[in-house]
Structures are given as structure tokens and as C-alpha cells.
Design an enzyme around this catalytic site. Sequence first.
Site, PDB file in Angstrom:
ATOM      1  N   HIS A 247      -7.938  94.210 108.536  1.00 61.17           N
ATOM      2  CA  HIS A 247      -8.175  93.248 107.550  1.00 61.17           C
ATOM      3  C   HIS A 247      -8.833  91.915 108.153  1.00 61.17           C
ATOM      4  O   HIS A 247      -8.327  91.678 109.347  1.00 61.17           O
ATOM      5  CB  HIS A 247      -6.938  92.843 106.851  1.00 61.17           C
ATOM      6  CG  HIS A 247      -5.690  92.389 107.213  1.00 61.17           C
ATOM      7  ND1 HIS A 247      -5.801  90.802 107.528  1.00 61.17           N
ATOM      8  CD2 HIS A 247      -4.733  92.840 107.779  1.00 61.17           C
ATOM      9  CE1 HIS A 247      -4.634  90.720 108.125  1.00 61.17           C
ATOM     10  NE2 HIS A 247      -3.802  91.647 108.332  1.00 61.17           N
TER      11      HIS A 247
ATOM     12  N   ASP B 248      -3.373  89.537 114.266  1.00 59.30           N
ATOM     13  CA  ASP B 248      -3.409  89.940 112.832  1.00 59.30           C
ATOM     14  C   ASP B 248      -4.384  89.128 112.012  1.00 59.30           C
ATOM     15  O   ASP B 248      -4.407  88.210 111.638  1.00 59.30           O
ATOM     16  CB  ASP B 248      -1.973  89.407 112.156  1.00 59.30           C
ATOM     17  CG  ASP B 248      -1.633  89.835 110.877  1.00 59.30           C
ATOM     18  OD1 ASP B 248      -2.134  90.968 110.458  1.00 59.30           O
ATOM     19  OD2 ASP B 248      -0.491  89.429 110.417  1.00 59.30           O
TER      20      ASP B 248
ATOM     21  N   GLU C 264      -5.884  91.221 102.632  1.00 59.89           N
ATOM     22  CA  GLU C 264      -4.593  91.826 102.911  1.00 59.89           C
ATOM     23  C   GLU C 264      -3.241  91.039 102.843  1.00 59.89           C
ATOM     24  O   GLU C 264      -2.194  91.504 102.130  1.00 59.89           O
ATOM     25  CB  GLU C 264      -4.697  92.671 104.589  1.00 59.89           C
ATOM     26  CG  GLU C 264      -3.337  93.638 104.593  1.00 59.89           C
ATOM     27  CD  GLU C 264      -2.210  92.974 105.040  1.00 59.89           C
ATOM     28  OE1 GLU C 264      -1.070  93.674 105.234  1.00 59.89           O
ATOM     29  OE2 GLU C 264      -2.168  91.679 105.684  1.00 59.89           O
ATOM     30  N   GLU C 265      -3.581  89.915 102.986  1.00 61.46           N
ATOM     31  CA  GLU C 265      -2.325  88.918 103.259  1.00 61.46           C
ATOM     32  C   GLU C 265      -1.773  88.371 101.952  1.00 61.46           C
ATOM     33  O   GLU C 265      -0.608  88.132 101.769  1.00 61.46           O
ATOM     34  CB  GLU C 265      -2.824  87.865 104.042  1.00 61.46           C
ATOM     35  CG  GLU C 265      -2.954  88.058 105.476  1.00 61.46           C
ATOM     36  CD  GLU C 265      -1.787  88.691 106.367  1.00 61.46           C
ATOM     37  OE1 GLU C 265      -0.826  88.806 105.821  1.00 61.46           O
ATOM     38  OE2 GLU C 265      -1.738  88.828 107.669  1.00 61.46           O
TER      39      GLU C 265
ATOM     40  N   ASP D 132      -3.246  97.537 112.139  1.00 64.41           N
ATOM     41  CA  ASP D 132      -2.921  96.170 111.630  1.00 64.41           C
ATOM     42  C   ASP D 132      -1.556  95.885 112.023  1.00 64.41           C
ATOM     43  O   ASP D 132      -0.399  95.418 111.456  1.00 64.41           O
ATOM     44  CB  ASP D 132      -3.040  96.224 110.264  1.00 64.41           C
ATOM     45  CG  ASP D 132      -2.600  94.619 109.540  1.00 64.41           C
ATOM     46  OD1 ASP D 132      -2.739  93.849 110.553  1.00 64.41           O
ATOM     47  OD2 ASP D 132      -1.964  94.570 108.246  1.00 64.41           O
TER      48      ASP D 132
ATOM     49  N   HIS E  76       1.540  85.354 111.750  1.00 69.79           N
ATOM     50  CA  HIS E  76       1.541  84.287 110.853  1.00 69.79           C
ATOM     51  C   HIS E  76       1.976  82.832 111.257  1.00 69.79           C
ATOM     52  O   HIS E  76       2.207  82.027 110.377  1.00 69.79           O
ATOM     53  CB  HIS E  76       2.321  84.769 109.518  1.00 69.79           C
ATOM     54  CG  HIS E  76       1.889  85.860 108.846  1.00 69.79           C
ATOM     55  ND1 HIS E  76       2.579  86.379 107.858  1.00 69.79           N
ATOM     56  CD2 HIS E  76       1.175  86.885 109.233  1.00 69.79           C
ATOM     57  CE1 HIS E  76       1.823  87.490 107.300  1.00 69.79           C
ATOM     58  NE2 HIS E  76       1.280  87.790 108.268  1.00 69.79           N
TER      59      HIS E  76
END
Lengths: 456, 456
Positions: free
Chosen positions: A279, A291, A325-326, A353, A423
Site C-alpha cells: 500500500h 510500512d 490500507e491504513e 505489508d 506507525h
Amino acid sequence: MNRIFTLLFAFGLLFQGNAQTSEDKVIQSIFDEALTDYTSYRNLEYLCKNYPGRITGSEEVAGAVEYTFKLMKAMQLDTVFKQEVQVPHWIRGDAEKAFILSKRNGKKEVPVISLGMSVGTGKKGLTASIVEVHSFEELEKLGVEKVKGKIVFFNRPMDPTMINTFGAYGGAGNQRTQGAAEAAKYGAVGALVRSLTNSLDDFPHTGVMRYDEGGRKIPAVAISTNGAELLSSWLKKEPDLKFHFENYCETLPETISYNVIGEISGSEYPDEIITVGGHIDAWEPGEGAHDDGAGCMQSIEMLRIMKELNIRPKRTIRAVMFMDEEIAQRGGQEYARQAELKNENHYFALEADRGAFQPLGFGVSAPAERLEKILELKEYFAPYGITRFTQGGGGVDISPLGQFGTPLSSYIPEMQRYFDMHHCGNDTFEQVNFREFQMGSAAIASFIYLIDKFDL
Amino acid sequence: MNRIFTLLFAFGLLFQGNAQTSEDKVIQSIFDEALTDYTSYRNLEYLCKNYPGRITGSEEVAGAVEYTFKLMKAMQLDTVFKQEVQVPHWIRGDAEKAFILSKRNGKKEVPVISLGMSVGTGKKGLTASIVEVHSFEELEKLGVEKVKGKIVFFNRPMDPTMINTFGAYGGAGNQRTQGAAEAAKYGAVGALVRSLTNSLDDFPHTGVMRYDEGGRKIPAVAISTNGAELLSSWLKKEPDLKFHFENYCETLPETISYNVIGEISGSEYPDEIITVGGHIDAWEPGEGAHDDGAGCMQSIEMLRIMKELNIRPKRTIRAVMFMDEEIAQRGGQEYARQAELKNENHYFALEADRGAFQPLGFGVSAPAERLEKILELKEYFAPYGITRFTQGGGGVDISPLGQFGTPLSSYIPEMQRYFDMHHCGNDTFEQVNFREFQMGSAAIASFIYLIDKFDL
């Protein structure tokens, strides 16, 4: 480690093998190419440094869409196209601030970050007492009487004894995704969530949260693990200390973005599609390197390597940069919706991912007979130390393809370090090792080559 | 990576297993302890930050000897002692400087570092033309005519296509260890060696070199890989460019240092000794974190865990901080000499000197029947993803024990990143991940527990 002879001695037996098959030779050429070519690594660097913080709706993610589109165009793939996707548009706004307000220890700033889709406090901020809990059961037991008017501090760590760190993430995750919604039921005014990481550090780690439909929306922020440890220790001696935080996030009207897709057309079965993707959106405190810039670039690198080595797949092979995606996973949903509209035949799908660490192997979900044959591919990967071929695969973005009976698989790299970067501001290009990243690209390219070659 | 259900789904099958044996339970408790206790990680930090650059003869290595001695004393091990070792005393002196002197491009500084045991140029430095070679064969072909009076630039990279990076290190290593000696034979005035690393970076990587007995001693320095690439590209257009370097290293009279040894006495066979060790000396540009503070601290951590969990081994288990692995391997030699003098029975030995990365497994050298049983221990490690149990093990420091027929083994962690840090300023505590480091400690403690438990 110094002397050479012991090194050779200790590994002397590792690479003795049987005669190579033609597939073995192709795979070796794939790994050789990946480990000697820096194109993909430099592209990842470009993506990270020019388009960090690619959350949906941002200028950065729009730039990343254009960049990957042009990148694949320049590779002269057979087809490169975009797929319109309607996405949430949440913005973090000005930087968050948070303080422990202690009578014993004074005012202490701690690092926090808004959870994705949270409401903000605005300039006034929020000041309240803290109630610390470790589970929703504990919250329920406390009830309205002890929760009302307070900030609920969810402080259950990821279980450090779980070797499968993704399992540990799952085990702590409901605090972030549902903590605010649960706390609101008991009259809480805010939610403060321990960052989902194994590491004790000063990075607050964000991620999406959701309010219950019709539920009260209270602001929710993540606190760094060091901050959480400190707050918890102070609370033990001073349960009535206060906490203040201010955050400025807000949700704007939804907007338009894109999946970006490049493909090599199949030479024999062009209508059978193999999808490989990551993503392109990413949380904004970091650069979205592990990520999931890595998964995107590894997917593109698979196509580059195939072209470079003149591997002409029988089926159409796609690299897909999934959008969103998030937050709401709209890119994966739209990709499957378009597949249905166009009556596409999705032969196989793989999602990358889990970061750019050393490859362990692949997880696969497929009907029993097909699964068995796919797991047997393991033997081709032994020379590369890639040995984990297990049942059970998929991913957020490709899972909607499951409705067509498409086998779903996950690329699985090493997982001890992933949540150190996940994140947060630590997810930068510098955290990606060239060899680990490219071992992954080669593993993916080889796996897809074999799936196609042997009609698995 | 966001949604939780897919994560659990993808890994759902990983940890289904059979009923645990009592050994399985002990091993699980070892991993649980390692992954929740920060003592060893903090000790490694202390070692790295207070005693960086622990090359033999230095104040730092003397401090590290005292530190590890006191550390093991404080653990109340059954015996803690030092073993005197006579060691080389080479010092790097003032910082090196090096410049490419180009008519086309001007004067360009490049990062170099003296190779260990090299002579220095002193203040005057050395300025000469460069001749670039990739092998000793190439050097021989050039001969005296083309080499005399020049600096020989050994620029053969580590083979990036080798998955076994230690093999790639071995394949390029003779340039560093013997390059200067070979170059001197043809009248060269200096040796400039491409750093032994897979990474393209700005760190020059040192390591030991040796002069031929009676041969001319010419100064030898390593150049960073980026520097080597630059120099090589400039040389193509300007073969007669000059190179200047100055280094201030010198060899002082040998001095006295120590192996440091701590042990838990065996409850049944106290005279049978199991040795587990790393080396406490380290090259001076870095902190000796991966090479090999980690191996030292993992050895000590094995003992701490055994005491903490009340595992009482049948045999005497030693943690050994070997002295002088990097230059002359005197610690390992002296350890074996003392073993012979004292008629010690060395039952098994393991060396941890490949960095603190995620554990892959163990390499073992032992008689066939014993080997087979040891390799079968693999099954105990499956829940931890540790699967590489292979024939062929040992290490520089324990290899002298081989003369007694002692089985020798190597702890083998992941190896793609090791040479990014090896022998350079990048080998710092910050490069060590807590979980990877402690997974290694737990793997070592579990392996030794099983060797002892099952009399393997």
C-alpha cells in the site's frame, strides 16, 4: 569475528547442493540481480524522502501516486493505469501536546500523537484525571462511577514473550481501535493509549481507531511506551494526578485518490492475473518506509527483474500500489469491485505489508491440493535460507479477492524489529537495509515466477 | 499493516503444537525470561558506552576486563576468575587523513583507517601514484615494473551475490590480511584496501593485517567503499592521479591482559566443563557492540537466566570473555593451554561471535554419533523460528580446544547486516535490537541447557 578459515569452515556445508534445475538457475539469477542492482532501493529512498507521511487525502500521497505511476510508465511495462478510489480525509493538524500534571513531580511533557480518525480537542485542550486500565473487562468493572469525566489510560503492553510479534500486536490492538469507543460508553472524556510497540522508546505510534456508530466521540491519542511507563509509575503514588492534552485533528469531506497498477501481459494466458502489491498510503509521523513503501517497491522490483532477465510470464503479472490500507481499506475494496465489473480472472494474489526485513517465507491460503503444491516450492528457496512456507496467508488489500476463490498469500519477513518502526517517526528509509530489502524482492519475484511457471 | 484479523489469520497455525515436554517448558521459560528482562541489554549498553574501542593494550579493554569481572562477581556465580594473557599492543595514534590528488577534480578527502598492526607513515605522510588491482594474480602480472614506488589499491568487493556474507568476507579478506605484504614484494610503498563490507557507505572498516616475516613493512589503510568507488572511477579517467595518506599507528611492546571467566559449578559432573564465550576486545573505531560485546553479554546472560530460573546444570557452565580475538588470538590459545596444564575436561564449547541479530541456529563439529543427536535438538527450537542446525562449527577462540576432542559449535544469527557494522564506527549499541539480542541469549541458554541435560 576475524579469522577467515573458521568462517569458511563453519559454513562449508551450507551451499553444497545437487545439480541446479533450470528453475534453480532462474531463481539464482533473480537473487543475483536483486543483490547487485540499487534501482529499487534508490526509488524507495526517493519515495520516502519526497513523499513522507502519505496519509490519504494528503499532498504527499497524491505525489506518491504520480511518482509510482511515472516510475512504472518509464519502465515501459505493457500497461500502467490508475484506479479511482474515494478515500477518507483526516488531518492531524498542528502538533499534539501532552503533560502529566503532578503535585509531587510537577509538570512533565510526554510524547503523544492523535489516533487516526480521532476528533481533536482544539486549542483549549482537555485536562482531567486519569484512570488506568489494561482491558475492556477492567473498564467495565470500574463502570460509569469511576470513569465518568476522566481520561481512560489503556496501558496493556504487547506481550513481549510472543515470538510472533504480529500476534502480540493483535493481542493489544483493541485498545487503539476501540478504546475510545468503549471508554465513551462509561462517560470518559478522552482516551490515552499505550503505543503498540515492543520497544521502550519515545516515539508515539499512531494507527486507525473507530467510533461506534451513534456513540459519543471523545479525543484519542497514543502515548509513547516510555511515557506510558512513567505515567503508570506516577499514578501508583498519586492516583489523582491530572493529565492534559491538546490535539488538532479533524475529519474533512472524503476525497478522490487512486490505486496505481503496472503490469506485464501474460504470453500464454493474458487473461489470468497475478496480483502482487503493497500500500502506498502511510501514517504521517514517519516516511512509510517499512510500512509500506517497501512492499510497493518490492512489487515494482519484481516486474523490473522479470523484464531485466527476460522472464516472460505466461500470465499477466501486476504490481499494485493499493490506496488507503491504513484507514478504510478502500483501495483493496475498489480493486476487487473493478475486477468483478470487468470480469477479470484473478489467478493468484500476494500482499507484501510486513516490512523490509530478511525474508522468512510465505503464508498461503488456497484449496488443499493447490496449497500442497505451492508449499512444496519451499525446496527452491533453501539456498537462500528462506524456509517458512506455511498455511494461512492474505492481507488487508487482497482479501476482497478471496470472494472469487483466488488463492491469497502473504510475504513473511523477519518480525522482531517491525513494531519498533510501525506507525511512528522511526519508520524512515535509513531503517531499511539494502540486502534485507532486496532479498525480499528476489523472494517475491522467485515465488511468483514459480507459481506462474508451474501453473500452481 | 493495520487490520488485526488478517494478522491472526495468517499466523493462526504457527503455534499450534503438541503437548509440551518438561524440556519444552524450561525452554519457554528461558525465552520468556530473556524477552522480559533488560539487565543484559543495559549491561551491553554500559560496556559499549563506557569501554568503546577495546583493542588489546588499551585503557578501554582494561576497564572492560574489570567491569565484566565485577559484573559476574556481583551475580554471585560459583567461581569468577581472570586468566593472564600476554597480548600485542598496537595503537592507532592520531586520526588518519587521506586525499585523492587529482588534476581534473582537485583535492578530495576520503575516509581511511589504519589496518591493525600496520606501520604508520608519521607526519610526513605518503604521496604516490595508485595502481588498482582486484587480486594477487593481477598484482603479480603487473610486476615490479608497474608497482614499484606506488600505492597498491586493492579494490575487489565482497561478492554481493553470496547469501552467506561470511563467505563473501572470506573471499575478499586476503586483500586486508596479506595485501600489504604482497604489494611490498613488488616494491609498493603503501597499501590501500577497499573496506570489507557489503554496504556502500562512508565508514572505513579496519581489521588485522600481517607482514611477511623479514618482508618490507609498508603502511596499510582501509578506504570506505564509497571512497573506493570514487577513487576507482577517477582512476579510469586519470590513471596518473596521486594519493596522499598519513597515519600514526605504531606497535608497542606486548603487554598483559586477561580472559575473564565466570562459572556455575556442575551439580553432578563438576569436572566436565562447557565453555560459552565471546571476545571482550574490539576494534577501536566503534563500540564493539555486535563484535563482540553482544557475544560476551549473551554468555553472561545465559548464566543469569540459569540462576534466575533455578536451572542447576549437571556440568560446570562457563561464560568466557576471551581476550585478543582481533589481533593474535592469544586469549583462546591461553585458555586451552591452561586447560591442558590443569588437566581440565572440556565437554563442549560454543562461540558467539557473529553479532546480535535474529538467531538462525547453531553449527556443530562433533563425532558423527554425537553430532547427529545434537542436530536433533532442532525440534525444540521450532516454536522460536530457529531452524538452522548444521554440521560445521567452531570459532577462533574455542578452536584450540579442538585438540582435546571437545565438540565445537557456533551460534549463528542472521548475517545480512553484520558487515555493515563490522570493524567500523557503525558498530554501536544503537545498532543492537533488544529482541534480536535476547532471542540469541535465550537460544544459547536453551541449547546449552539441552546439551547438558541430555548428556550430548
